[in-house]
Scaffold this active site. Structure first.
Site, PDB file in Angstrom:
ATOM      1  NE  ARG A  14       2.467  -1.750   9.259  1.00 40.00           N
ATOM      2  CZ  ARG A  14       2.356  -2.973   8.773  1.00 40.00           C
ATOM      3  NH1 ARG A  14       1.419  -3.281   7.906  1.00 40.00           N
ATOM      4  NH2 ARG A  14       3.166  -3.942   9.186  1.00 40.00           N
ATOM      5  CG  HIS A 207       5.206  -9.394  10.844  1.00 37.52           C
ATOM      6  ND1 HIS A 207       5.169  -8.054  11.191  1.00 37.52           N
ATOM      7  CD2 HIS A 207       4.004  -9.634  10.261  1.00 37.52           C
ATOM      8  CE1 HIS A 207       4.007  -7.530  10.826  1.00 37.52           C
ATOM      9  NE2 HIS A 207       3.280  -8.472  10.261  1.00 37.52           N
ATOM     10  CG  HIS A 209      -0.581 -11.657  10.677  1.00 30.06           C
ATOM     11  ND1 HIS A 209      -1.497 -10.645  10.701  1.00 30.06           N
ATOM     12  CD2 HIS A 209       0.580 -11.096  10.225  1.00 30.06           C
ATOM     13  CE1 HIS A 209      -0.937  -9.515  10.257  1.00 30.06           C
ATOM     14  NE2 HIS A 209       0.333  -9.772   9.961  1.00 30.06           N
ATOM     15  CB  CYS A 240      -2.437  -7.830   5.105  1.00 27.59           C
ATOM     16  SG  CYS A 240      -1.918  -7.007   3.591  1.00 27.59           S
ATOM     17  CG  ASN A 249       0.129  -8.283  13.461  1.00 27.16           C
ATOM     18  OD1 ASN A 249      -0.742  -7.585  12.980  1.00 27.16           O
ATOM     19  ND2 ASN A 249       1.312  -8.443  12.896  1.00 27.16           N
TER      20      ASN A 249
HETATM   21  P1  HMG Z   1       0.159   2.073  -7.685  1.00 29.16           P
HETATM   22  O1  HMG Z   1      -1.279   2.276  -7.960  1.00 29.16           O
HETATM   23  O2  HMG Z   1       0.839   0.963  -8.393  1.00 29.16           O
HETATM   24  O3  HMG Z   1       0.991   3.377  -7.909  1.00 29.16           O
HETATM   25  O4  HMG Z   1       0.365   1.964  -6.122  1.00 29.16           O
HETATM   26  P2  HMG Z   1       1.116   4.336  -9.084  1.00 29.16           P
HETATM   27  O5  HMG Z   1       2.536   4.751  -9.067  1.00 29.16           O
HETATM   28  O6  HMG Z   1       0.533   3.755 -10.350  1.00 29.16           O
HETATM   29  O7  HMG Z   1       0.194   5.565  -8.604  1.00 29.16           O
HETATM   30  C1  HMG Z   1      -1.215   5.466  -8.581  1.00 29.16           C
HETATM   31  C2  HMG Z   1      -1.759   6.445  -7.567  1.00 29.16           C
HETATM   32  O8  HMG Z   1      -1.250   6.127  -6.272  1.00 29.16           O
HETATM   33  C3  HMG Z   1      -1.392   7.875  -7.841  1.00 29.16           C
HETATM   34  O9  HMG Z   1      -2.444   8.688  -7.358  1.00 29.16           O
HETATM   35  C4  HMG Z   1      -0.192   8.084  -6.948  1.00 29.16           C
HETATM   36  O10 HMG Z   1      -0.034   9.452  -6.600  1.00 29.16           O
HETATM   37  C5  HMG Z   1      -0.571   7.276  -5.737  1.00 29.16           C
HETATM   38  P3  HMG Z   1      -3.619   9.211  -8.331  1.00 29.16           P
HETATM   39  O11 HMG Z   1      -2.904   9.959  -9.405  1.00 29.16           O
HETATM   40  O12 HMG Z   1      -4.336   7.998  -8.853  1.00 29.16           O
HETATM   41  O13 HMG Z   1      -4.459  10.049  -7.418  1.00 29.16           O
HETATM   42  N1  HMG Z   1       0.587   6.803  -4.954  1.00 29.16           N
HETATM   43  C6  HMG Z   1       0.776   7.122  -3.674  1.00 29.16           C
HETATM   44  N2  HMG Z   1       0.030   7.852  -2.800  1.00 29.16           N
HETATM   45  C7  HMG Z   1       0.511   7.977  -1.556  1.00 29.16           C
HETATM   46  N3  HMG Z   1       1.670   7.397  -1.141  1.00 29.16           N
HETATM   47  C8  HMG Z   1       2.417   6.661  -1.980  1.00 29.16           C
HETATM   48  C9  HMG Z   1       1.970   6.515  -3.300  1.00 29.16           C
HETATM   49  N4  HMG Z   1       2.471   5.857  -4.368  1.00 29.16           N
HETATM   50  C10 HMG Z   1       1.615   6.058  -5.388  1.00 29.16           C
HETATM   51  N5  HMG Z   1       3.556   6.106  -1.538  1.00 29.16           N
HETATM   52  C11 HMG Z   1       1.296   1.456  -4.023  1.00 29.16           C
HETATM   53  C12 HMG Z   1       1.511   1.446  -5.550  1.00 29.16           C
HETATM   54  C13 HMG Z   1       2.324   0.573  -3.376  1.00 29.16           C
HETATM   55  C14 HMG Z   1       1.449   2.880  -3.536  1.00 29.16           C
HETATM   56  C15 HMG Z   1      -0.134   0.950  -3.751  1.00 29.16           C
HETATM   57  O14 HMG Z   1      -0.249  -0.314  -4.338  1.00 29.16           O
HETATM   58  C16 HMG Z   1      -0.462   0.870  -2.289  1.00 29.16           C
HETATM   59  O15 HMG Z   1      -0.557   1.868  -1.590  1.00 29.16           O
HETATM   60  N6  HMG Z   1      -0.687  -0.371  -1.749  1.00 29.16           N
HETATM   61  C17 HMG Z   1      -1.046  -0.587  -0.382  1.00 29.16           C
HETATM   62  C18 HMG Z   1      -0.029  -1.478   0.244  1.00 29.16           C
HETATM   63  C19 HMG Z   1      -0.275  -1.622   1.742  1.00 29.16           C
HETATM   64  O16 HMG Z   1      -0.238  -0.653   2.468  1.00 29.16           O
HETATM   65  N7  HMG Z   1      -0.500  -2.882   2.201  1.00 29.16           N
HETATM   66  C20 HMG Z   1      -0.627  -3.151   3.586  1.00 29.16           C
HETATM   67  C21 HMG Z   1       0.717  -3.093   4.283  1.00 29.16           C
HETATM   68  S1  HMG Z   1       1.747  -4.513   3.970  1.00 29.16           S
HETATM   69  C22 HMG Z   1       1.312  -5.657   5.194  1.00 29.16           C
HETATM   70  O17 HMG Z   1       0.386  -5.437   5.919  1.00 29.16           O
HETATM   71  C23 HMG Z   1       2.161  -6.870   5.363  1.00 29.16           C
HETATM   72  C24 HMG Z   1       3.134  -6.756   6.568  1.00 29.16           C
HETATM   73  O18 HMG Z   1       2.424  -6.492   7.769  1.00 29.16           O
HETATM   74  C25 HMG Z   1       3.934  -8.061   6.720  1.00 29.16           C
HETATM   75  C26 HMG Z   1       3.052  -9.317   6.741  1.00 29.16           C
HETATM   76  O19 HMG Z   1       2.203  -9.462   7.635  1.00 29.16           O
HETATM   77  O20 HMG Z   1       3.234 -10.126   5.834  1.00 29.16           O
HETATM   78  C27 HMG Z   1       4.130  -5.619   6.357  1.00 29.16           C
HETATM   79 MG    MG Z   2       1.500  -8.009   9.020  1.00 28.73          MG
END
Ligand code: HMG
Ligand code: MG
Length: 302
Positions: A14, A207, A209, A240, A249
């Site tokens: 992931r 966690h 990086h 990210c 990481n």
């Molecule tokens: P949004 O744009 O605010 O959501 O997204 P919305 O409710 O306004 O919906 C907009 C569109 O997104 C719509 O589609 C929804 O259907 C779709 P459209 O009508 O435009 O075609 N949508 C979704 N589609 C699939 N799955 C969903 C979903 N929700 C809404 N669950 C959202 C909000 C959070 C979904 C968006 O901002 C997003 O996907 N962000 C990506 C976040 C991400 O994956 N970041 C990387 C992971 S975190 C990380 O790496 C850190 C970590 O490793 C720890 C660290 O290192 O610190 C964990």
């Molecule tokens: Mg991370």
């Protein structure tokens, strides 16, 4: 306080792959997950139910979790940001654990999940309730615990406040993310000490990086505070998409080698995890960044 055993949460499939621009074929993702389990990893994060427009690499997570060969006693968590993601995850396959993910920084929360910290907790509350009702284990991630790419300094008390909110939602584990790898050992200690005053250390994970090459030093520091769950990514893949400059990481190979040297049990076979890393790096067309993996390879060749 140093634990006798550590559970490694493998986040490569992931966190490792989400930042890769080149789409990885689903067969390679499944092979990676199965190889990591075969190498002895008991928790392997398999995907994310997020917007495919935001993170295209995770668009096939539903297919991945439906197709992997599951082993008893192994957990396959997935990231879920909201109820839409939760419903999609549950519809796709058996889900044993989900991770909701927030941040200690307001700006990072906006950039990563498009809402404020308060708004994110409104979403998480609903997801947590639904997960607990289905007996699905809940994990909470906090990003930017040692610094934010947009806001810079983040205080330990900001992190502790968010950690308590996750704990109150019923998170079995709260993973403290140094998203951009800027932390150094004394800062990591101060942060974990602040959090551990409010959330028992047995519920915390590190966690880290490795952007600035400090991850192992920071892990050693927090192992001394009793942290016994470590997130890492095979071959040090990762980053990210919403954290400019975030490198991989900490590499699973490096963590396993360090823990072996400290006589801390992980259950992970170093040679097998390094082989899994070499294979996925071949798919991605890159060299493993793990120093341990490189040293193992040159030992075999010479
Ligand atoms: P949004 O744009 O605010 O959501 O997204 P919305 O409710 O306004 O919906 C907009 C569109 O997104 C719509 O589609 C929804 O259907 C779709 P459209 O009508 O435009 O075609 N949508 C979704 N589609 C699939 N799955 C969903 C979903 N929700 C809404 N669950 C959202 C909000 C959070 C979904 C968006 O901002 C997003 O996907 N962000 C990506 C976040 C991400 O994956 N970041 C990387 C992971 S975190 C990380 O790496 C850190 C970590 O490793 C720890 C660290 O290192 O610190 C964990
Ligand atoms: Mg991370």
């Amino acid at each position: 306080m140093i634990p006798k055993s550590v559970r490694i949460v493998e986040v490569g499939p992931r966190d490792g792959l989400q930042n890769e621009a080149k789409l990885v074929p689903i067969a390679a993702k499944i092979h990676l997950i199965e190889s990591l389990v075969e190498a002895g990893l008991s928790v392997v994060e398999t995907g994310a139910f997020v917007s495919p427009k935001w993170v295209p690499q995770m668009a096939d997570s539903g297919d991945v979790i439906a197709k992997i060969r599951r082993h008893p006693g192994i957990r396959y968590p997935v990231l879920v940001p909201n109820m839409q993601g939760f419903k999609a995850a549950v519809a796709a396959g058996p889900i044993d654990e989900i991770a909701i993910f927030g941040a200690a920084s307001e700006t990072f929360s906006q950039r990563n999940i498009n809402c404020s910290i308060d708004e994110s907790f409104e979403r998480f509350a609903e997801v947590a309730k639904a997960a607990i009702a289905k007996n699905i284990r809940l994990r909470g991630y906090i990003s930017c615990v040692l610094g934010c790419p947009y806001e810079g300094y983040i205080s330990p008390s900001q992190v502790a406040e968010v950690a308590v909110r996750f704990f109150d939602l019923g998170c079995a584990e709260i993973s403290l993310g140094d998203t951009i790898g800027v932390g150094t050992p004394l800062k990591a200690i101060a942060m974990v000490e602040a959090v551990a005053k409010l959330v028992p250390v047995s519920h915390l994970a590190a966690h880290f990086h490795d952007t600035w090459g400090q991850a192992l030093a920071n892990l050693y520091a927090v192992l001394n505070l009793g942290i016994s769950v470590i997130d890492s990514s095979v071959s040090g893949l990762g980053g990210c998409p919403y954290a400019p400059g975030a490198a991989g990481n900490v590499a699973t190979e490096d963590v396993v080698y360090m823990l072996q040297g400290m006589n801390i049990e992980t259950g992970v076979d170093l040679a097998k995890v390094a082989a899994a890393g070499r294979e996925i790096c071949q798919v991605l067309g890159r060299t493993p960044v793990s120093r341990t993996a490189q040293a193992l390879k040159s030992r075999v060749e010479n």
